[in-house]
Design a protein around this motif. Sequence first.
Motif, mmCIF file in Angstrom:
data_model
loop_
_atom_site.group_PDB
_atom_site.id
_atom_site.type_symbol
_atom_site.label_atom_id
_atom_site.label_comp_id
_atom_site.label_asym_id
_atom_site.label_seq_id
_atom_site.Cartn_x
_atom_site.Cartn_y
_atom_site.Cartn_z
ATOM 1 N N MET A 83 26.077 44.913 38.652
ATOM 2 C CA MET A 83 25.992 44.267 38.200
ATOM 3 C C MET A 83 25.448 43.860 37.321
ATOM 4 S SD MET A 83 29.022 42.213 39.778
ATOM 5 C CE MET A 83 28.173 41.399 40.371
ATOM 6 N N ASN A 84 25.310 44.271 35.326
ATOM 7 C CA ASN A 84 23.998 44.103 34.788
ATOM 8 C C ASN A 84 25.476 43.720 33.158
ATOM 9 O OD1 ASN A 84 22.117 46.085 36.289
ATOM 10 N ND2 ASN A 84 22.840 47.774 35.324
ATOM 11 N N SER A 85 23.759 43.128 32.500
ATOM 12 C CA SER A 85 24.167 42.251 31.692
ATOM 13 C C SER A 85 25.902 40.960 31.350
ATOM 14 C CB SER A 85 24.223 44.115 30.188
ATOM 15 O OG SER A 85 23.446 43.954 29.951
ATOM 16 N N LEU A 86 25.319 40.464 32.390
ATOM 17 C CA LEU A 86 26.676 39.596 33.460
ATOM 18 C C LEU A 86 26.887 38.594 32.261
ATOM 19 C CD1 LEU A 86 25.440 39.293 36.936
ATOM 20 C CD2 LEU A 86 27.644 40.332 36.007
ATOM 21 N N ILE A 87 28.381 38.621 31.950
ATOM 22 C CA ILE A 87 28.045 37.547 31.120
ATOM 23 C C ILE A 87 29.740 36.557 31.370
ATOM 24 C CG2 ILE A 87 28.436 38.997 29.238
ATOM 25 C CD1 ILE A 87 31.559 39.786 29.318
ATOM 26 N N PRO A 88 30.286 35.645 31.040
ATOM 27 C CA PRO A 88 30.766 34.211 31.996
ATOM 28 C C PRO A 88 32.402 34.473 32.556
ATOM 29 C CG PRO A 88 29.834 33.107 30.442
ATOM 30 C CD PRO A 88 29.200 34.603 30.259
ATOM 31 N N GLU A 89 32.539 35.294 31.984
ATOM 32 C CA GLU A 89 33.842 35.839 32.369
ATOM 33 C C GLU A 89 33.781 37.328 32.841
ATOM 34 O OE1 GLU A 89 33.494 34.429 27.946
ATOM 35 O OE2 GLU A 89 32.379 36.446 28.866
ATOM 36 N N ASP A 90 32.210 37.386 33.547
ATOM 37 C CA ASP A 90 32.570 38.522 34.880
ATOM 38 C C ASP A 90 32.641 36.711 36.357
ATOM 39 O OD1 ASP A 90 29.918 40.488 33.410
ATOM 40 O OD2 ASP A 90 32.372 40.752 33.894
ATOM 41 N N THR A 91 32.757 35.681 36.191
ATOM 42 C CA THR A 91 33.112 34.969 37.196
ATOM 43 C C THR A 91 33.864 35.123 37.567
ATOM 44 O OG1 THR A 91 31.315 33.630 35.695
ATOM 45 C CG2 THR A 91 32.957 32.805 37.196
ATOM 46 N N ALA A 92 34.229 35.276 38.575
ATOM 47 C CA ALA A 92 35.113 35.329 39.908
ATOM 48 C C ALA A 92 35.119 35.649 40.791
ATOM 49 C CB ALA A 92 35.916 36.436 39.148
ATOM 50 N N VAL A 93 35.773 35.537 42.193
ATOM 51 C CA VAL A 93 35.711 35.854 44.062
ATOM 52 C C VAL A 93 35.748 37.600 43.746
ATOM 53 C CG1 VAL A 93 36.235 36.235 45.956
ATOM 54 C CG2 VAL A 93 36.543 33.875 44.516
ATOM 55 N N TYR A 94 34.823 38.186 44.223
ATOM 56 C CA TYR A 94 34.683 39.808 44.152
ATOM 57 C C TYR A 94 35.231 40.154 45.632
ATOM 58 C CZ TYR A 94 32.528 40.656 39.281
ATOM 59 O OH TYR A 94 32.606 39.597 38.411
ATOM 60 N N TYR A 95 36.432 41.234 45.520
ATOM 61 C CA TYR A 95 36.807 41.435 46.584
ATOM 62 C C TYR A 95 36.191 43.394 47.318
ATOM 63 C CZ TYR A 95 39.339 37.449 47.065
ATOM 64 O OH TYR A 95 39.343 36.160 46.778
ATOM 65 N N CYS A 96 36.143 43.861 48.227
ATOM 66 C CA CYS A 96 35.350 45.352 48.228
ATOM 67 C C CYS A 96 37.002 45.235 49.395
ATOM 68 C CB CYS A 96 34.887 45.239 49.724
ATOM 69 S SG CYS A 96 34.100 47.289 49.929
ATOM 70 N N ALA A 97 37.584 46.537 48.828
ATOM 71 C CA ALA A 97 38.743 47.935 49.487
ATOM 72 C C ALA A 97 38.884 48.633 49.421
ATOM 73 C CB ALA A 97 39.765 47.289 48.360
ATOM 74 N N ALA A 98 39.442 49.124 50.564
ATOM 75 C CA ALA A 98 39.583 50.445 51.560
ATOM 76 C C ALA A 98 40.711 50.714 50.776
ATOM 77 C CB ALA A 98 37.939 50.672 52.505
ATOM 78 N N ARG A 99 41.005 52.358 50.668
ATOM 79 C CA ARG A 99 42.605 53.172 50.955
ATOM 80 C C ARG A 99 42.453 54.400 51.421
ATOM 81 N NH1 ARG A 99 44.877 55.587 45.795
ATOM 82 N NH2 ARG A 99 46.873 54.598 46.715
ATOM 83 N N SER A 100 43.328 55.266 52.238
ATOM 84 C CA SER A 100 43.035 55.894 52.406
ATOM 85 C C SER A 100 43.954 57.276 51.871
ATOM 86 C CB SER A 100 43.784 56.161 54.283
ATOM 87 O OG SER A 100 45.043 55.194 53.974
ATOM 88 N N GLN A 101 44.181 56.541 50.946
ATOM 89 C CA GLN A 101 44.387 57.867 50.372
ATOM 90 C C GLN A 101 43.962 58.240 48.995
ATOM 91 O OE1 GLN A 101 48.699 55.916 48.875
ATOM 92 N NE2 GLN A 101 49.251 57.151 50.653
ATOM 93 N N MET A 102 44.393 58.834 47.778
ATOM 94 C CA MET A 102 43.393 60.009 46.625
ATOM 95 C C MET A 102 43.861 58.452 45.336
ATOM 96 S SD MET A 102 43.770 63.950 47.244
ATOM 97 C CE MET A 102 42.596 63.463 45.914
ATOM 98 N N GLY A 103 42.849 58.536 44.725
ATOM 99 C CA GLY A 103 43.096 57.702 43.714
ATOM 100 C C GLY A 103 42.563 56.478 43.796
ATOM 101 N N TYR A 104 42.863 55.771 42.700
ATOM 102 C CA TYR A 104 42.470 53.858 42.659
ATOM 103 C C TYR A 104 43.733 52.945 42.314
ATOM 104 C CZ TYR A 104 37.882 56.289 41.765
ATOM 105 O OH TYR A 104 37.335 57.678 41.746
ATOM 106 N N GLU A 105 44.629 53.476 41.805
ATOM 107 C CA GLU A 105 45.714 52.554 41.849
ATOM 108 C C GLU A 105 47.050 52.849 43.124
ATOM 109 O OE1 GLU A 105 48.749 53.689 38.689
ATOM 110 O OE2 GLU A 105 47.093 53.626 36.827
ATOM 111 N N GLY A 106 47.306 51.620 43.284
ATOM 112 C CA GLY A 106 48.639 52.099 44.345
ATOM 113 C C GLY A 106 47.962 50.718 45.005
#
Length: 121
Positions: A83-106
Amino acid sequence: QVQLVESGGGLVQAGDSLTLSCAASGRTFSIWTMSWFRQAPGKEREFVAGVNWRGSSTYYRDSVKGRFTISRDNAKKTVVLQMNSLIPEDTAVYYCAARSQMGYEGEYDYWGQGTQVTVSS
């Protein structure tokens, strides 16, 4: 089962950079897509960036394009969010997630515990 553990969060100033890492263990061969999500106080969780199992395809939300880079190292079973050029709006808890299906939605099958990123102005 797959276990995901995030690291690398912290407090930085606007304009700074930060690197988040997600280490996967367990039945990692079942993972197709790995992504990062974030949730700011009082807001819904949102997709940030994702990468397919080969690392050949990536996808970003518009607000982080050009600033964030996601990469995957299957040999090390890790996913990194630079993460570069961070801005205050990037403040959050960041979560890593994984899925066994193709695609990024769902639905995602596995989630990490989250790591706090705070960007001061």
